[in-house]
Design an enzyme around this catalytic site. Structure first.
Site, mmCIF file in Angstrom:
data_model
loop_
_atom_site.group_PDB
_atom_site.id
_atom_site.type_symbol
_atom_site.label_atom_id
_atom_site.label_comp_id
_atom_site.label_asym_id
_atom_site.label_seq_id
_atom_site.Cartn_x
_atom_site.Cartn_y
_atom_site.Cartn_z
ATOM 1 N N CYS A 180 -22.801 -6.699 -3.736
ATOM 2 C CA CYS A 180 -22.916 -7.395 -2.454
ATOM 3 C C CYS A 180 -21.693 -8.265 -2.147
ATOM 4 O O CYS A 180 -21.043 -8.776 -3.054
ATOM 5 C CB CYS A 180 -24.114 -8.326 -2.467
ATOM 6 N N ARG B 30 -16.212 -3.199 -2.830
ATOM 7 C CA ARG B 30 -17.097 -3.710 -3.878
ATOM 8 C C ARG B 30 -18.324 -2.819 -4.088
ATOM 9 O O ARG B 30 -18.981 -2.924 -5.112
ATOM 10 C CB ARG B 30 -17.574 -5.122 -3.499
ATOM 11 N N TRP C 292 -25.911 -4.363 -1.791
ATOM 12 C CA TRP C 292 -26.075 -3.320 -2.811
ATOM 13 C C TRP C 292 -27.488 -3.515 -3.347
ATOM 14 O O TRP C 292 -27.779 -4.519 -3.993
ATOM 15 C CB TRP C 292 -25.024 -3.512 -3.893
ATOM 16 N N ASN D 30 -26.034 -13.009 -2.467
ATOM 17 C CA ASN D 30 -25.628 -12.099 -3.540
ATOM 18 C C ASN D 30 -26.298 -12.592 -4.805
ATOM 19 O O ASN D 30 -26.332 -13.792 -5.038
ATOM 20 C CB ASN D 30 -24.116 -12.171 -3.805
ATOM 21 N N GLY D 31 -26.741 -11.645 -5.633
ATOM 22 C CA GLY D 31 -27.335 -12.047 -6.905
ATOM 23 C C GLY D 31 -28.809 -11.706 -6.938
ATOM 24 O O GLY D 31 -29.309 -10.941 -6.101
ATOM 25 N N GLU E 99 -12.415 7.063 -21.810
ATOM 26 C CA GLU E 99 -11.993 6.620 -20.486
ATOM 27 C C GLU E 99 -11.800 7.827 -19.559
ATOM 28 O O GLU E 99 -12.189 7.792 -18.394
ATOM 29 C CB GLU E 99 -10.716 5.775 -20.614
ATOM 30 N N LYS F 173 -13.861 8.417 -16.101
ATOM 31 C CA LYS F 173 -13.160 8.582 -14.816
ATOM 32 C C LYS F 173 -13.694 9.811 -14.099
ATOM 33 O O LYS F 173 -13.987 9.788 -12.911
ATOM 34 C CB LYS F 173 -11.681 8.794 -15.073
ATOM 35 N N GLU G 37 -17.520 9.383 -12.902
ATOM 36 C CA GLU G 37 -17.853 8.420 -11.850
ATOM 37 C C GLU G 37 -17.369 8.839 -10.468
ATOM 38 O O GLU G 37 -17.974 8.481 -9.473
ATOM 39 C CB GLU G 37 -17.410 7.002 -12.198
ATOM 40 N N HIS H 118 -20.636 17.465 -35.509
ATOM 41 C CA HIS H 118 -21.959 16.929 -35.834
ATOM 42 C C HIS H 118 -22.919 17.048 -34.651
ATOM 43 O O HIS H 118 -23.943 16.377 -34.619
ATOM 44 C CB HIS H 118 -21.836 15.474 -36.280
ATOM 45 N N LYS I 216 -17.698 -2.099 -7.319
ATOM 46 C CA LYS I 216 -16.457 -2.507 -7.985
ATOM 47 C C LYS I 216 -16.682 -3.756 -8.828
ATOM 48 O O LYS I 216 -16.121 -3.895 -9.898
ATOM 49 C CB LYS I 216 -15.383 -2.766 -6.914
HETATM 50 O O1 M6R Z 1 -14.509 -5.883 -13.473
HETATM 51 P P1 M6R Z 1 -14.844 -5.381 -14.833
HETATM 52 O O2 M6R Z 1 -13.640 -4.915 -15.583
HETATM 53 O O3 M6R Z 1 -15.646 -6.358 -15.645
HETATM 54 O O4 M6R Z 1 -15.757 -4.117 -14.585
HETATM 55 C C1 M6R Z 1 -16.360 -3.435 -15.638
HETATM 56 C C2 M6R Z 1 -16.894 -2.111 -15.182
HETATM 57 O O5 M6R Z 1 -17.861 -2.278 -14.200
HETATM 58 C C3 M6R Z 1 -15.790 -1.199 -14.650
HETATM 59 O O6 M6R Z 1 -14.756 -1.044 -15.570
HETATM 60 C C4 M6R Z 1 -16.352 0.187 -14.297
HETATM 61 O O7 M6R Z 1 -16.771 0.839 -15.453
HETATM 62 C C5 M6R Z 1 -15.311 0.997 -13.521
HETATM 63 N N1 M6R Z 1 -15.920 1.579 -12.362
HETATM 64 C C6 M6R Z 1 -14.730 2.109 -14.304
HETATM 65 O O8 M6R Z 1 -13.803 2.839 -13.598
#
Ligand code: M6R
Length: 614
Positions: free
Chosen positions: A2, A27, A75, A101-102, A487, A491, A494, A510, A609
């Site tokens: 949010c 965000r 959100w 927010n929250g 990673e 990527k 997502e 395994h 984000k």
């Molecule tokens: O802002 P932050 O680094 O704490 O965020 C952590 C994760 O939410 C963030 O890295 C998320 O996994 C990304 N979308 C990955 O690309």
């Protein structure tokens, strides 16, 4: 997650709020809305499910005359994304409107109590409870709006950033925060509110970061006033916003993600600048040098983070253990916070977060502090909550990351971990000076080598066409390449919604090896390092089961070239720096596959984000 925008002043309130909401789109959200207070005291709330552009369409025939307003991107947490559940929410008599927010944890209890007093609720949200509570207190106690907000927040358990406006009080916005970000922008005869500085960056660079348990009283024609929840006046600490409008634009790229991938040669230069000193001879991180005793006497480090930041932390663990000989544990912040962690005052807890606002990481910091640990932060957003809650730390200085998929922040975090490990090694004498200078010297060359790696762009775009419709991917790596595999898989999943798993290559036998067939591509990260021979046999194991292989190898590799279906050659660097190079082709591969599938790479479905709720 949010986002909040607010404005009071003589500008076009509606336009400032809509543009502000657009800036916060990155965000992540699923509905948007705004409340406008007209000079004659009329309060109008407009809301729409979906994009901010839907809200704009909805508002096109509405009365938009206003002298103050608040707006929100939601959100969904409590209640589905819908017009009705979108913020702002009115109080029962329509006198107040509030954005939030929250999450309010005791909302059910408060709701039941308010219902007993005759309140009716129109939505399933926890937020509506808050606005009703404020109205109830305002009416029964016949108190001012700010007192009603303060009294209500004293009854609330949970996390919030809120903004409230009132029908008969068009010259006031009341805002408050606890564990969710909130910034006030101070202009000439006007004031702004934002979840960060992006909504108002073109109007002012003077900002006040509202602290937890503080209420901002924003009144036309008066200076900003901050009071605490226990009704004490707090200092208004005006800071300079470290952000420019150019950083928030795509700069000719079709997507922020691609821009951010290609920015890495310059963001890494910014990240290293002033930290490798004496002509590359030594490394200096002020956050370490200012607290030398802590680092020299530390028994153990625990790194807490989420998502991509957690992957960077796994690399941080290897770097610190290899260079400094200090035992390091890496924990998901969300698990750490509920694990009753055993922490001693000689532990250093490192919190890693691009946004600096991730709720779980913030909570982990609070626990670490309560237990007496020294807490070090690695963040990107200057002035965010995490750098403010830590004892010391380092910014990665890669500029605003707008694409939800983290790219330049990952390489920035890994670079800072390298600098951190080198700094501590230098202090402790755990590495000889010649090796420190050699690694530091190579680090200075990394931006140029990343640039060289980015020349694979065209080749990767072509390659992506072959794999666009794969349903599953396996990513394998060992040693420093294992977190890179994790990673790479994150990527891809997502932004393309293709299932992808990252695995330590030797673990494949395994279990995951059962998945390998001609339909399951495997991406193997296999630079020339001390585990190279081992990973060659993993490549053979995949090959002999009919799997197709994309390998990231060091330039000049001949062995894997003969085994893999496709190789992407990257420059040779010392083993501890390979992640900074091998992660680049994986970013591009996921980007192009997602683009081929027509996905929204900058704002993938369901993702945010800045994850400011649990
Ligand atoms: O802002 P932050 O680094 O704490 O965020 C952590 C994760 O939410 C963030 O890295 C998320 O996994 C990304 N979308 C990955 O690309």
């Amino acid at each position: 997650m949010c986002g909040i925008v607010g404005y009071i002043g003589n500008g076009n309130v509606y336009k400032i709020l809509i543009n502000g909401l657009k800036r916060l789109e990155y965000r992540g959200y699923d509905s948007a809305g705004m409340a406008l207070v007209a000079p004659d005291g009329k309060l109008s709330v407009y809301k729409a499910k979906g994009k901010v552009s839907n809200l704009e369409d909805y508002c096109s025939d509405k009365s938009l005359d206003a002298c103050a307003g608040i707006a929100h991107t939601r959100w969904a947490t409590h209640g589905e994304p819908s017009d009705n559940n979108a913020h702002p929410h009115y109080s029962e008599d329509g006198r107040l409107a509030l954005v939030h927010n929250g999450t309010i944890e005791n909302y059910k209890l408060l709701r039941d109590a308010l219902q007993q007093h005759g309140c009716h609720f129109k939505t399933e949200t926890d937020t509506e409870v808050l606005v009703q509570l404020i109205e109830y207190i305002r009416t029964t106690n016949a108190c001012s709006l700010v007192d009603a907000v303060r009294e209500a927040l004293n009854q609330v358990i949970g996390a919030y950033a809120i903004a409230v406006v009132e029908r008969d009080n068009p010259d006031t916005i009341i805002a408050a925060r606890k564990s969710s970000p909130l910034v006030v922008g101070i202009g000439n005869d006007e004031m702004f509110l934002g979840s960060d500085g992006t909504p108002f960056v073109e109007y002012t660079d003077k900002v006040v970061y509202v602290n937890d348990n503080e209420i901002a009283v924003i009144r036309r024609g008066e200076p900003l006033k901050i009071i605490t929840l226990d009704n004490r006046e707090a200092k208004v600490d005006v800071k300079k916003l470290a952000l420019s409008i150019a950083q928030l634009e795509k700069g000719g790229y079709p997507h922020f993600m691609l821009k951010e991938i290609f920015e890495q040669p310059s963001t890494l230069t910014d990240c290293i600048r002033g930290r490798v000193v004496d002509n590359g001879y030594s490394v200096r991180l002020n956050g370490v040098f200012d607290h030398q005793d802590k680092f020299l006497n530390c028994n153990r480090m625990i790194i807490v983070a989420c998502g991509t930041s957690w992957h960077a932390s796994l690399l941080g663990k290897q770097l610190i253990q290899d260079m400094c000989g200090i035992p390091v544990e890496v924990e998901y912040a969300s698990e750490f916070r509920y694990s009753n962690p055993v922490i001693t005052p000689r532990d250093i807890v490192i919190a890693v977060s691009q946004s600096g606002e991730t709720a779980d990481t913030l909570a982990a910091i609070q626990i670490a502090r309560q237990k007496g640990a020294f807490v070090y932060g690695i963040s990107n957003v200057v002035g965010a909550s995490i750098p403010r809650e830590t004892h010391s730390g380092t910014y990665i200085h890669v500029g605003p990351e707008i694409g939800v998929a983290s790219t330049k922040a990952f390489t920035g975090q890994v670079t800072v971990f390298t600098l951190l490990a080198l700094s501590i090694a230098q202090l402790k004498g755990s590495m000889d000076q010649e090796t420190i200078s050699k690694v530091a010297g190579y680090l200075l060359r990394i931006p140029e080598l990343v640039k060289e790696t980015l020349r694979l762009d065209d080749k990767i775009r072509q390659l992506s066409l072959i794999y666009t419709y794969a349903r599953n991917f396996l990513y394998l790596g060992r040693g420093y390449s294992y977190p890179v595999a994790l990673e790479g898989a994150l990527k891809l999943k997502e932004i393309s919604y293709i299932h992808a798993e990252g695995y330590p290559a030797a673990e494949m036998k395994h279990g995951p090896i059962a998945l390998i067939d001609s339909e399951m591509p495997t991406v193997i990260i296999a630079p020339k390092d001390h585990l190279y021979e081992k990973i060659v046999s993993n490549v053979q194991q995949v090959k002999s089961r009919g799997g197709s292989i994309i390998a990231i190898v060091t330039k000049g590799d001949t062995v894997i070239r003969d085994l893999a279906d496709h190789v992407l050659e990257v420059p040779d660097v010392p083993e501890c720096l390979t992640p900074l190079i091998t992660s680049i082709p994986l970013q591009l591969l996921s980007y192009y596959i997602a683009i081929n599938k027509g996905k929204n790479v900058d704002m993938p479905r369901n993702l945010a984000k800045s994850v400011t709720v649990e």
